[in-house]
Design an enzyme around this catalytic site. Structure first.
Site, PDB file in Angstrom:
ATOM      1  N   HIS A  67      48.331  52.286  28.004  1.00  0.00           N
ATOM      2  CA  HIS A  67      48.979  51.944  26.733  1.00  0.00           C
ATOM      3  C   HIS A  67      48.327  52.704  25.585  1.00  0.00           C
ATOM      4  O   HIS A  67      47.116  52.930  25.588  1.00  0.00           O
ATOM      5  CB  HIS A  67      48.902  50.437  26.471  1.00  0.00           C
ATOM      6  CG  HIS A  67      49.737  49.634  27.422  1.00  0.00           C
ATOM      7  ND1 HIS A  67      49.392  49.463  28.746  1.00  0.00           N
ATOM      8  CD2 HIS A  67      50.922  49.002  27.252  1.00  0.00           C
ATOM      9  CE1 HIS A  67      50.329  48.739  29.351  1.00  0.00           C
ATOM     10  NE2 HIS A  67      51.264  48.450  28.459  1.00  0.00           N
ATOM     11  N   SER A  84      58.240  51.935  23.816  1.00  0.00           N
ATOM     12  CA  SER A  84      57.110  51.562  22.972  1.00  0.00           C
ATOM     13  C   SER A  84      57.435  51.785  21.488  1.00  0.00           C
ATOM     14  O   SER A  84      57.123  50.952  20.629  1.00  0.00           O
ATOM     15  CB  SER A  84      55.887  52.386  23.396  1.00  0.00           C
ATOM     16  OG  SER A  84      54.765  51.987  22.693  1.00  0.00           O
ATOM     17  N   GLN A  85      58.094  52.907  21.227  1.00  0.00           N
ATOM     18  CA  GLN A  85      58.474  53.232  19.848  1.00  0.00           C
ATOM     19  C   GLN A  85      59.369  52.112  19.274  1.00  0.00           C
ATOM     20  O   GLN A  85      59.141  51.620  18.173  1.00  0.00           O
ATOM     21  CB  GLN A  85      59.233  54.576  19.858  1.00  0.00           C
ATOM     22  CG  GLN A  85      59.433  55.222  18.496  1.00  0.00           C
ATOM     23  CD  GLN A  85      58.201  56.021  18.022  1.00  0.00           C
ATOM     24  OE1 GLN A  85      57.455  56.562  18.825  1.00  0.00           O
ATOM     25  NE2 GLN A  85      57.991  56.052  16.726  1.00  0.00           N
ATOM     26  N   GLU A  87      59.680  49.018  20.321  1.00  0.00           N
ATOM     27  CA  GLU A  87      58.991  47.722  20.245  1.00  0.00           C
ATOM     28  C   GLU A  87      58.079  47.653  19.013  1.00  0.00           C
ATOM     29  O   GLU A  87      58.059  46.653  18.291  1.00  0.00           O
ATOM     30  CB  GLU A  87      58.173  47.513  21.528  1.00  0.00           C
ATOM     31  CG  GLU A  87      59.055  47.242  22.738  1.00  0.00           C
ATOM     32  CD  GLU A  87      58.432  47.591  24.081  1.00  0.00           C
ATOM     33  OE1 GLU A  87      59.115  47.397  25.098  1.00  0.00           O
ATOM     34  OE2 GLU A  87      57.273  48.064  24.127  1.00  0.00           O
ATOM     35  N   GLN A  88      57.344  48.730  18.768  1.00  0.00           N
ATOM     36  CA  GLN A  88      56.424  48.734  17.616  1.00  0.00           C
ATOM     37  C   GLN A  88      57.211  48.749  16.309  1.00  0.00           C
ATOM     38  O   GLN A  88      56.812  48.148  15.310  1.00  0.00           O
ATOM     39  CB  GLN A  88      55.470  49.921  17.708  1.00  0.00           C
ATOM     40  CG  GLN A  88      54.593  49.846  18.953  1.00  0.00           C
ATOM     41  CD  GLN A  88      53.350  50.697  18.855  1.00  0.00           C
ATOM     42  OE1 GLN A  88      52.747  50.823  17.795  1.00  0.00           O
ATOM     43  NE2 GLN A  88      52.962  51.291  19.969  1.00  0.00           N
ATOM     44  N   PHE A 119      43.708  47.561  22.929  1.00  0.00           N
ATOM     45  CA  PHE A 119      44.301  46.249  22.648  1.00  0.00           C
ATOM     46  C   PHE A 119      45.779  46.305  23.014  1.00  0.00           C
ATOM     47  O   PHE A 119      46.500  47.190  22.546  1.00  0.00           O
ATOM     48  CB  PHE A 119      44.138  45.943  21.153  1.00  0.00           C
ATOM     49  CG  PHE A 119      44.826  44.698  20.703  1.00  0.00           C
ATOM     50  CD1 PHE A 119      44.343  43.447  21.047  1.00  0.00           C
ATOM     51  CD2 PHE A 119      45.967  44.778  19.904  1.00  0.00           C
ATOM     52  CE1 PHE A 119      44.981  42.291  20.620  1.00  0.00           C
ATOM     53  CE2 PHE A 119      46.609  43.633  19.465  1.00  0.00           C
ATOM     54  CZ  PHE A 119      46.114  42.384  19.820  1.00  0.00           C
ATOM     55  N   VAL A 120      46.211  45.365  23.867  1.00  0.00           N
ATOM     56  CA  VAL A 120      47.627  45.326  24.267  1.00  0.00           C
ATOM     57  C   VAL A 120      48.196  43.946  23.941  1.00  0.00           C
ATOM     58  O   VAL A 120      47.603  42.918  24.271  1.00  0.00           O
ATOM     59  CB  VAL A 120      47.801  45.634  25.778  1.00  0.00           C
ATOM     60  CG1 VAL A 120      49.268  45.456  26.199  1.00  0.00           C
ATOM     61  CG2 VAL A 120      47.338  47.059  26.103  1.00  0.00           C
ATOM     62  N   ALA A 123      54.568  43.367  21.449  1.00  0.00           N
ATOM     63  CA  ALA A 123      54.922  43.538  20.036  1.00  0.00           C
ATOM     64  C   ALA A 123      56.183  42.752  19.680  1.00  0.00           C
ATOM     65  O   ALA A 123      56.270  42.152  18.608  1.00  0.00           O
ATOM     66  CB  ALA A 123      55.105  45.025  19.730  1.00  0.00           C
TER      67      ALA A 123
END
Ligand code: 2AL
Length: 175
Positions: A67, A84-85, A87-88, A119-120, A123
């Site tokens: 991650h 990921s893009q 979600e963030q 840190f995971v 999100a």
């Protein structure tokens, strides 16, 4: 039905579709395919979870290390995985002030310095306030406890990514 579509996939199609439900770990999708046919989406999700649970701690740490830092440079550059893009973005991490950005950069660095993995957190089940709060709290945990929490968050991320695929395939198979 979506599950029939998944069960009809050869391993290449399956890896293309599910290769990033665990961030940057297509090996897990490749292993899970072995167990098809799946009886339900829940059964498929459990295969991903079981694979992770059977790994030694170093393997689970490896999953966390795949991650990228939350709200880091890759988010701004748009070079994260598309999942990921999104979600963030949804958690509001693209809207940080300069001050908040430098604060999260320092928190991410201190966290990694202590645990040797990033840190995971899921999100989409949080927002920028709860993410800041959680990293500030979790940094005080033991490495063993933090590994457990990080892996539980990976499973939540996986759950939501599987639901997205399920919805997309269900929608497409109606037409
Ligand atoms: C992520 C990610 O890519 N998606 C998510 O929900 N959390 N990454 C992270 N370091 O927590």
């Amino acid at each position: 039905m979506a599950i029939q579509v998944f069960n009809s996939m050869d391993y290449e199609e399956f890896i293309n579709k599910f290769g990033n439900v665990i961030e940057k770990c297509p090996l897990i999708a490749a292993a899970v395919w072995t167990n098809h046919p799946f009886t339900s989406l829940g059964a498929l999700e459990k295969m991903f979870e079981d694979f992770i649970d059977l790994l030694p701690p170093s393997g689970q740490e490896g999953i966390l290390r795949c991650h990228i830092d939350l709200a880091g440079r890759d988010l701004l550059k748009g070079t994260l995985s598309s999942e990921s893009q999104a979600e963030q973005n949804q958690a509001g991490l693209t809207d940080l002030t300069l001050d908040q950005r430098s604060q999260i950069r320092e928190l991410n660095a201190s966290y990694k310095n202590k645990f040797h993995f990033p840190f995971v957190i899921c999100a989409r089940m949080n927002n920028k306030d709860t993410i800041f709060r959680q990293i500030s709290i979790r940094i005080h945990n033991s490495p063993e406890h933090e590994l457990k929490i990080g892996i539980a968050e990976v499973k939540k991320i996986c759950h939501l990514r599987l639901l997205d695929i399920f919805k997309q395939v269900s929608h497409n198979s109606k037409f």
